[in-house]
Design a protein around this motif. Structure first.
Motif, short mmCIF file in Angstrom:
data_model
loop_
_atom_site.label_atom_id
_atom_site.label_comp_id
_atom_site.label_asym_id
_atom_site.label_seq_id
_atom_site.Cartn_x
_atom_site.Cartn_y
_atom_site.Cartn_z
N PRO A 102 0.82 -1.21 0.00
CA PRO A 102 0.00 0.00 0.00
C PRO A 102 0.86 1.26 0.00
CG PRO A 102 -0.03 -1.03 2.16
CD PRO A 102 0.78 -1.92 1.26
N GLN A 103 0.25 2.36 -0.40
CA GLN A 103 0.93 3.66 -0.35
C GLN A 103 1.22 4.04 1.10
OE1 GLN A 103 -1.30 6.75 -2.27
NE2 GLN A 103 -0.20 8.38 -1.24
N MET A 104 0.26 3.76 1.99
CA MET A 104 0.43 4.03 3.42
C MET A 104 -0.56 3.17 4.18
SD MET A 104 -1.69 7.53 4.43
CE MET A 104 -0.35 8.58 4.06
N ILE A 105 -0.28 2.95 5.45
CA ILE A 105 -1.20 2.25 6.34
C ILE A 105 -1.39 3.12 7.57
CG2 ILE A 105 -1.65 0.20 7.74
CD1 ILE A 105 0.28 -1.35 5.91
N GLN A 106 -2.66 3.37 7.90
CA GLN A 106 -2.98 4.10 9.12
C GLN A 106 -3.82 3.19 10.01
OE1 GLN A 106 -4.92 7.62 7.49
NE2 GLN A 106 -3.06 8.79 7.91
N LEU A 107 -3.87 3.51 11.29
CA LEU A 107 -4.58 2.68 12.25
C LEU A 107 -5.68 3.47 12.93
CD1 LEU A 107 -4.86 0.06 13.92
CD2 LEU A 107 -3.07 0.97 15.45
N ALA A 108 -6.88 2.88 12.96
CA ALA A 108 -8.02 3.46 13.68
C ALA A 108 -8.50 2.43 14.70
CB ALA A 108 -9.14 3.80 12.72
N VAL A 109 -8.70 2.88 15.93
CA VAL A 109 -9.20 1.99 16.98
C VAL A 109 -10.33 2.67 17.73
CG1 VAL A 109 -7.01 0.76 17.26
CG2 VAL A 109 -7.48 2.75 18.70
N LEU A 110 -11.26 1.87 18.21
CA LEU A 110 -12.33 2.42 19.03
C LEU A 110 -11.79 2.79 20.41
CD1 LEU A 110 -15.31 3.14 19.27
CD2 LEU A 110 -15.74 0.77 20.01
N VAL A 111 -10.94 1.93 20.99
CA VAL A 111 -10.40 2.17 22.33
C VAL A 111 -8.89 1.92 22.32
CG1 VAL A 111 -10.40 1.41 24.73
CG2 VAL A 111 -12.55 1.45 23.45
N ASP A 112 -8.15 2.89 22.85
CA ASP A 112 -6.71 2.71 23.08
C ASP A 112 -6.53 2.62 24.59
OD1 ASP A 112 -3.97 2.76 23.36
OD2 ASP A 112 -3.67 4.59 22.18
N ARG A 113 -6.12 1.45 25.08
CA ARG A 113 -6.01 1.24 26.52
C ARG A 113 -4.58 1.31 27.04
NH1 ARG A 113 -6.84 -4.70 28.75
NH2 ARG A 113 -5.66 -3.67 30.37
N GLY A 114 -3.61 1.55 26.16
CA GLY A 114 -2.23 1.66 26.61
C GLY A 114 -1.55 0.31 26.78
N HIS A 115 -0.41 0.28 27.41
CA HIS A 115 0.39 -0.92 27.71
C HIS A 115 1.03 -1.53 26.46
CE1 HIS A 115 -1.05 -0.79 31.80
NE2 HIS A 115 -2.29 -0.73 31.34
N ARG A 116 1.49 -0.70 25.55
CA ARG A 116 2.10 -1.18 24.32
C ARG A 116 3.37 -1.96 24.60
NH1 ARG A 116 -1.49 0.88 23.17
NH2 ARG A 116 -1.28 2.85 22.17
N GLU A 117 3.55 -3.05 23.86
CA GLU A 117 4.78 -3.83 23.88
C GLU A 117 5.57 -3.63 22.59
OE1 GLU A 117 3.56 -7.87 24.60
OE2 GLU A 117 2.79 -7.38 26.59
N LEU A 118 4.93 -3.01 21.62
CA LEU A 118 5.56 -2.72 20.32
C LEU A 118 5.35 -1.25 20.01
CD1 LEU A 118 4.21 -5.85 18.40
CD2 LEU A 118 6.52 -5.51 19.27
#
Length: 180
Positions: A123-139
């Motif tokens: 793809p030309q680009m990839i974006q991310l949409a989420v209903l809820v971001d709860r934190g605690h990312r490991e990546l």
């Protein structure tokens, strides 16, 4: 162990969040030309479909929607089980892919989805949409569009219910009993 629950988004709050995300996508891309909405199975596909409906209501233009099953791309599944091709309804080559998921937590589901998309095409680009971001990312993954940021502890769970698969719309935070 029983859990204490608290509704943090009801049907109206989910509707408002998705409408706002639709407007943000339209503003950022100056329309939806060249865009494809990709929902991660299961609830991400319903969110992508709802956003596509809102965009059509606002702009009068349809936007392609596709479903992505990332099961075989999860890092807890052997890579030898990956299918040679992924069923995908929309062409993504040189397009702006907006990836949808219900809850962003560690980032591992999104990483698996990125791997699956890159196996399909570039793809030309990839974006991310989420209903809820709860934190605690490991990546190192950050959403471009967020319905609601909900700071949580690792012991809490977020449950998203959508009418298409659960019979009603809500987002609930669940605390182990005694931790509420």
């Amino acid at each position: 162990m029983s859990e204490a629950t608290h509704v943090i988004m009801d049907e109206a709050a989910i509707r408002r969040a998705l409408t706002r995300i639709a407007h943000e996508i339209l503003e950022k891309h100056k329309g939806v030309e060249g865009c494809v909405l990709v929902g991660i199975r299961t609830r991400g596909i319903y969110l992508a479909q709802r956003i596509a409906e809102r965009i059509k209501e606002i702009e009068g233009v349809p936007v392609p929607v596709a479903e992505l099953d990332i099961t075989s791309y999860r890092d807890d599944v052997s890579s030898e089980t990956r299918p040679s091709s992924i069923p995908f309804e929309a062409r993504i080559e040189d397009r702006k892919v907006i990836l949808f998921d219900d809850v962003l937590f560690t980032g591992r589901t999104v990483r698996a989805a990125l791997d699956a998309i890159m196996d399909i095409g570039r793809p030309q680009m990839i974006q991310l949409a989420v209903l809820v971001d709860r934190g605690h990312r490991e990546l190192p993954i950050r959403p471009d569009y967020v319905g609601k940021n909900v700071p949580t502890s690792r012991t809490e769970n977020i449950e998203v219910s959508l009418v298409e698969c659960d019979g009603s719309d809500s987002v609930t935070i669940m605390n182990p009993r005694g931790k509420a």
